[in-house]
Motif scaffolding. Structure first.
Motif, mmCIF file in Angstrom:
data_model
loop_
_atom_site.group_PDB
_atom_site.id
_atom_site.type_symbol
_atom_site.label_atom_id
_atom_site.label_comp_id
_atom_site.label_asym_id
_atom_site.label_seq_id
_atom_site.Cartn_x
_atom_site.Cartn_y
_atom_site.Cartn_z
ATOM 1 N N THR A 107 0.818 -1.214 0.000
ATOM 2 C CA THR A 107 0.000 0.000 0.000
ATOM 3 C C THR A 107 0.853 1.266 0.000
ATOM 4 O O THR A 107 0.589 2.204 -0.740
ATOM 5 C CB THR A 107 -0.941 -0.003 1.220
ATOM 6 N N TRP B 261 -2.199 1.165 -9.664
ATOM 7 C CA TRP B 261 -3.334 2.055 -9.381
ATOM 8 C C TRP B 261 -4.629 1.490 -9.962
ATOM 9 O O TRP B 261 -5.674 1.549 -9.319
ATOM 10 C CB TRP B 261 -3.057 3.467 -9.906
ATOM 11 N N ASN C 227 -5.850 -1.317 -7.768
ATOM 12 C CA ASN C 227 -6.300 -0.872 -6.453
ATOM 13 C C ASN C 227 -7.453 0.125 -6.511
ATOM 14 O O ASN C 227 -7.787 0.741 -5.509
ATOM 15 C CB ASN C 227 -5.113 -0.294 -5.672
ATOM 16 N N MET D 190 -7.614 3.024 -7.899
ATOM 17 C CA MET D 190 -7.223 4.428 -7.831
ATOM 18 C C MET D 190 -7.319 5.105 -9.197
ATOM 19 O O MET D 190 -7.270 6.333 -9.290
ATOM 20 C CB MET D 190 -5.809 4.533 -7.258
#
Length: 108
Positions: A48, A83, A86, A88
Motif C-alpha cells: 500500500t 493504481w 487498487n 485508484m
C-alpha cells in the motif's frame, strides 16, 4: 482481477506488466526483452505505501540498485497497473482510452 499493460518503446524493447491485487499487496510480473529491467526481478510485490511513490518504495529501491534510462516508461506503467488494480484509476476509463501515447510532434 488482473491488469495487463504492454509497452513498445523507442528503445526497441517490448514489455508486458501483469498486476494482480491480493489482500494489501499487488503482485507484479514483468515480461520483457530488456536486460536492465530483468535485473529488477521479473516478480515482486507492491504494498500500500508503495502506491504513493517516494524515496522509500519498491520502485525507488529497484531504480537505485539497477537504474534504467531516465526516459524509460516502465516505472510509470507499473504504477498505472498498480493504481488500476487498487481502484485508484478507473478501469472503465482506461478501457475507453485504450492506450496512452507520447507523440513526437516536431523533430527538426
Amino acid at each position: 482481477m488482473v491488469t495487463e499493460i504492454s509497452l513498445n518503446t523507442i528503445c526497441g524493447h517490448t514489455t508486458k506488466i501483469i498486476a494482480t491485487k491480493e489482500g494489501k499487496n499487488t503482485h507484479i510480473h514483468i515480461k520483457t526483452t530488456c536486460e536492465k529491467l530483468r535485473k529488477w526481478g521479473t516478480k515482486f510485490d507492491m504494498g500500500t505505501k508503495d502506491l504513493m511513490g517516494g524515496t522509500d518504495t519498491v520502485l525507488a529501491r529497484k531504480s537505485a540498485e539497477n537504474p534504467l534510462t531516465p526516459t524509460c516508461l516502465v516505472p510509470a506503467a507499473v504504477m498505472n497497473a498498480c493504481w488500476l488494480e487498487n481502484g485508484m484509476i478507473s478501469k472503465n476509463l482506461a478501457r475507453g482510452m485504450g492506450k496512452m501515447e507520447i507523440i513526437f510532434d516536431k523533430l527538426e
